[in-house]
Design a protein around this motif. Sequence first.
Motif, mmCIF file in Angstrom:
data_model
loop_
_atom_site.group_PDB
_atom_site.id
_atom_site.type_symbol
_atom_site.label_atom_id
_atom_site.label_comp_id
_atom_site.label_asym_id
_atom_site.label_seq_id
_atom_site.Cartn_x
_atom_site.Cartn_y
_atom_site.Cartn_z
ATOM 1 N N ILE A 14 58.322 13.516 75.555
ATOM 2 C CA ILE A 14 57.188 13.578 74.564
ATOM 3 C C ILE A 14 57.499 12.840 73.325
ATOM 4 N N ILE A 34 52.188 15.865 66.838
ATOM 5 C CA ILE A 34 52.960 15.606 67.666
ATOM 6 C C ILE A 34 54.452 15.283 67.339
ATOM 7 N N ARG A 35 54.420 14.325 66.502
ATOM 8 C CA ARG A 35 55.667 13.985 65.914
ATOM 9 C C ARG A 35 56.226 15.054 64.968
ATOM 10 N N SER A 72 56.012 18.307 65.351
ATOM 11 C CA SER A 72 56.192 19.202 66.272
ATOM 12 C C SER A 72 57.750 18.899 66.951
ATOM 13 N N THR A 73 57.728 17.682 67.488
ATOM 14 C CA THR A 73 59.030 17.209 68.113
ATOM 15 C C THR A 73 60.154 17.202 67.271
ATOM 16 N N THR A 88 55.152 9.679 72.697
ATOM 17 C CA THR A 88 54.463 9.513 71.037
ATOM 18 C C THR A 88 54.642 8.131 70.779
#
Length: 706
Positions: A476, A524-525, A527-528, A480
């Motif tokens: 991911i 996304i960033r 969350s990762t 990303t």
Amino acid sequence: MTTINFEALFSASPNPYVLVDLSLTIIGMNDAYLRATMRQREELIGRNMFDAFPSDPDSPSHRQLRGSFDKVIREKSADYIPLIEYAIPLPDNQGFEERFWSATHTPLFNEAGEIAFILQHTVDVTELHRLRNLAKSTVLSSGPSALIETDMFRRAQAVQQANDVLNAEQQRLRGLFQQAPGFMAALSGPDHVFTMANTAYLQLIGRENIVGKPVREALPEVVEQGFIGLLDRVYHNGQPFVGRSIRILLEQGDEDVQDERFLDFVYQPIFDPNGHVSGIFVQGHDVTEQKRTEQALRESEERFRAIADSIDQMIWATQPDGFHDYYNQRWYEYTGVPDGSTDGEAWNGMFHPDDQERAWSVWRKCLETGAPYHIEYRLRHRSGAYRWVLGRAQPVRDEEGRIKRWFGTCTDIHDFKQAQDALRESRERALRTEEETSRLASVLAERVTELDAANEEIQRFAYIVSHDLRAPLVNIMGFTSELEGAQAEIERLYRNIRQSDPGLLSPEARAAIEADLPEAIGFIRSSTAKMDKLIGAILKLSREGRRVLAPEPISMAQMFDAQRRSVAHQLLERGTELVVEPVPDLTSDRLAIEQIFGNLIDNAIKYLHPSRSGRIVVRGRDLGSSVVYEVEDNGRGIDPKDFERIFDLFRRSGVQDQPGEGIGLAHVRALVRRLGGTISVSSRPEEGSIFTVALPSHISMSSEAA
């Protein structure tokens, strides 16, 4: 570059000479060569040999001449063609004239020892060849002169036939060399000049046109990596070098971009007829991908071992046939046996002799049926005594239902069994009072609760272990980064269109580019990043769980005073007072005790009620064989339905407005249990909470879960 005054050297020679460079471009020739070929100098200078004297590329003569030139370049030594049929074009486009030649190709070197040119010395033997054919069919075939000439041509033909066979075999071997799946190359001389390199080698290094160049020039990036030194050593001592999974960085187009590869290869010295090393043959395979199903597997195994070693229970695993091939660190700490000594079937020897046959029988039946394994037996402790243990195992199956592995646990239930025996004796003898019986029943109930809770924790850890924690996250993160790169290109194109023709952009496109896409990538960033932080916290927790306990007398009043000083700044900033009432001392592991109460006090400060001044009170009491401590606060409080979940990994209660990963209280409970104690909470929302920790006054071997 070496220069040669060709006409000055060979103009007076009656023999034909022509000079070509390594691309077979004609550089010069003498007059005898022009007479022999019936050509003018300006017709030949600057032209390729095979353009100036064309022939069918598939004809034997073309392959014979091409092969001789290639051999000279490859081996850096002269080559001789005793007889070759090669027609030459007649003047004024009058066709071709059949000619037979004998040729010698000699390499010419520059000051650096590199081949610069090839000198061809040709002799027209057409008449002699025709005479020989005429002699075979007429009376001229008799006589000493004819015999000599016939014998000479017979020898020349024999040599040529042998050369033809060798050239054909050489072409076959070169074809195999080029098509070999592994990379191969040949180096010549002390400077390690490339004379051959197959397709796989060129694909590996990502470049062409290396033949004729030394390694130092063709692959400058390997010089500082030590490969030139290895080649020098092989060249000078004549001993091959074998490398396994050797790391190499190769430049790929842009000099700032280097590709990391891992290679299995051998540097094999090549010896000349005198036994001296003349070059080095390089052969190997690119094992980068294998080094990476291995690095990924190693990291996965390390994560599993880290988690398994942090659990208080003994963990073990077997192959589908029941062969034991893994035990966690707790097994070796508990049994005291050397690593690996209980692999295979040796595990059964650790049981009490009276339990071995029964345990083996139950295990064999589980292997046959796939049923879960459940048994109680006596296991030899590191002290030499046998202690009662609860053994459990579950099979792990693939998509088709086939068993891939067995994972099992061993839990020390010796105290539980002793309590059972004591209870049984008390009933049989009726010598104990009702109060004592009640106490034993309470101990049994608490122990059963602890065992159930511990088994539930094992299941949760097994679930985490069964999934690859990091591999999807890495993917991911990588995608990303690619999305962010694509976003920059989209935004650049968007700005250009907005400046040149804004009407092309719909409101939906504007919203997607200006708001939706950045927001999605940012989500996304973040969350990762949060997931990566959680995984790091788990690994930290697992490392702390493997530490061997070191009991020592602890002054709890001094310990709480030190903790109050460490959080003084937070207390002042939040307008909170920390009151430490009289507390009993105990003998236990200092670091674990500090972590337990440090976490509880930090949580009390973190979750204070925003509408009132904070007050935290620590108190305790001595119960003889055990001590009880309470940490009370007047903070937000906890909903009763969350009393158990707050001790689970990644589970938190109430409004999530404070930083944290939901690991602290899970760590506290694991430490308390490892010390042989319990922890509970009572609370009312908006009023405050009380965390109660009960611990043995003196930590003992029996309290150390296995």
